[in-house]
Design a protein around this motif. Structure first.
Motif, PDB file in Angstrom:
ATOM      1  N   GLY A  78       0.781  -1.223   0.000  1.00  0.00           N
ATOM      2  CA  GLY A  78       0.000   0.000   0.000  1.00  0.00           C
ATOM      3  C   GLY A  78       0.811   1.269   0.000  1.00  0.00           C
ATOM      4  O   GLY A  78       0.239   2.362   0.084  1.00  0.00           O
ATOM      5  N   ALA A 221       1.543   3.213   3.895  1.00  0.00           N
ATOM      6  CA  ALA A 221       0.078   3.283   3.856  1.00  0.00           C
ATOM      7  C   ALA A 221      -0.514   3.944   5.090  1.00  0.00           C
ATOM      8  O   ALA A 221      -1.535   4.634   5.002  1.00  0.00           O
ATOM      9  CB  ALA A 221      -0.493   1.873   3.683  1.00  0.00           C
ATOM     10  N   SER A 224      -1.366   7.650   4.836  1.00  0.00           N
ATOM     11  CA  SER A 224      -2.198   8.101   3.721  1.00  0.00           C
ATOM     12  C   SER A 224      -2.923   9.403   4.054  1.00  0.00           C
ATOM     13  O   SER A 224      -3.041  10.293   3.218  1.00  0.00           O
ATOM     14  CB  SER A 224      -3.212   7.013   3.362  1.00  0.00           C
ATOM     15  OG  SER A 224      -4.089   7.446   2.358  1.00  0.00           O
ATOM     16  N   ARG A 241      -2.040   4.759  -5.096  1.00  0.00           N
ATOM     17  CA  ARG A 241      -2.115   4.004  -3.856  1.00  0.00           C
ATOM     18  C   ARG A 241      -2.424   2.537  -4.146  1.00  0.00           C
ATOM     19  O   ARG A 241      -2.769   2.131  -5.232  1.00  0.00           O
ATOM     20  CB  ARG A 241      -3.203   4.576  -2.943  1.00  0.00           C
ATOM     21  CG  ARG A 241      -2.832   5.872  -2.265  1.00  0.00           C
ATOM     22  CD  ARG A 241      -3.914   6.334  -1.330  1.00  0.00           C
ATOM     23  NE  ARG A 241      -4.139   5.347  -0.290  1.00  0.00           N
ATOM     24  CZ  ARG A 241      -5.337   4.906   0.054  1.00  0.00           C
ATOM     25  NH1 ARG A 241      -6.407   5.302  -0.575  1.00  0.00           N
ATOM     26  NH2 ARG A 241      -5.474   4.036   1.036  1.00  0.00           N
ATOM     27  N   GLY A 242      -2.356   1.752  -3.087  1.00  0.00           N
ATOM     28  CA  GLY A 242      -2.788   0.376  -3.154  1.00  0.00           C
ATOM     29  C   GLY A 242      -1.806  -0.532  -3.855  1.00  0.00           C
ATOM     30  O   GLY A 242      -0.649  -0.203  -4.043  1.00  0.00           O
ATOM     31  N   THR A 243      -2.282  -1.672  -4.276  1.00  0.00           N
ATOM     32  CA  THR A 243      -1.414  -2.679  -4.884  1.00  0.00           C
ATOM     33  C   THR A 243      -1.624  -2.772  -6.377  1.00  0.00           C
ATOM     34  O   THR A 243      -1.290  -3.771  -6.996  1.00  0.00           O
ATOM     35  CB  THR A 243      -1.697  -4.065  -4.237  1.00  0.00           C
ATOM     36  OG1 THR A 243      -3.090  -4.367  -4.393  1.00  0.00           O
ATOM     37  CG2 THR A 243      -1.352  -4.044  -2.766  1.00  0.00           C
TER      38      THR A 243
END
Length: 246
Positions: A78, A221, A224, A241-243
């Motif tokens: 993340g 993450a 954020s 963001r994220g995967t």
């Protein structure tokens, strides 16, 4: 070098080099995308800010598996990109950087929040020094668009110094006396990644070749959302963001 090795190296030394991270065609495409910024970089001590905001190819680069794998090796799943810069050392834009840590972040607007300060402004954007706990969860991932050799101003680092938090001037000298510096030469298409709190420096280039680098900073993450209404300046690039993999 495997992802597991990236994780171990970044944790122990604070930096990692990944040769041949991107293929030549991808590097050529990035060079084309940042070409309009080359003259601007030459007139601004070799640096241009806001690449995540202004250059779609750099937003795509920040999502590239080679970049994200290194960032997530340091910060966990993340990790998201928060700032993009272009550096280019040339005979007309050549400079020395003294030993330092990367201590500021770019935010959308100034707000007085405990633990954040002092404040500066760069290219019209507020920058602030956040708590060391946040800086400890940030990493720079730099893609080299040219060969970075021992003579064109490579980054030098002091391994392990990222583990000592925010350093005073006396701390910097103590680390310099105790631990040998490492010169980070990186081939075209390779990556140099390092923690924001790692002591690093660079010398002026000694030859006339370009040393173009796309520098992308990532945060973990858990950061954020910033406290007190503060917001990352380039955080509007939500797709970073994220995967997600592209």
């Amino acid at each position: 070098m495997t992802t597991e090795t990236h994780e171990a190296t970044l944790a122990r030394d604070g930096y990692a080099i990944v040769p041949d991270a991107l293929e030549a065609a991808s590097v050529d495409a990035l060079l084309t995308a940042v070409a309009p910024l080359a003259d601007l970089a030459a007139g601004t001590r070799g640096g241009v800010r806001h690449l995540l905001r202004d250059v779609p190819a750099v937003r795509a680069l920040a999502r590239h598996p080679a970049m994200r794998d290194v960032a997530e090796s340091a910060l966990g799943p993340g990790a998201f990109a928060v700032r993009g810069l272009l550096f280019d050392k040339t005979p007309g834009a050549n400079w020395k950087v003294i030993w330092h840590q990367d201590l500021t972040i770019a935010v959308r607007e100034r707000r007085e929040v405990a633990g954040f300060g002092p404040w500066t402004e760069k290219d019209g954007v507020p920058h602030v020094q956040p708590p060391a706990a946040l800086l400890a969860r940030m990493v720079a991932v730099r893609l080299h668009l040219d060969d970075c050799t021992a003579t064109n101003g490579p980054v030098r680092v002091i391994p392990g110094s990222h583990r000592d938090g925010r350093l005073s001037a006396a701390d910097v000298e103590r680390w310099r006396a105790a631990v040998p510096e490492v010169t980070c030469t990186v081939p075209r298409g390779g990556i140099l990644a390092f923690h924001s709190l790692l002591l690093h420096a660079s010398s002026p280039a000694q030859d006339a070749s370009h040393r173009r680098v796309v520098h992308v900073e990532y945060a973990a993450a858990e950061w954020s959302e910033l406290p007190g209404g503060l917001a990352w300046h380039e955080r509007h690039c939500a797709a970073l963001r994220g995967t997600e993999r592209h």
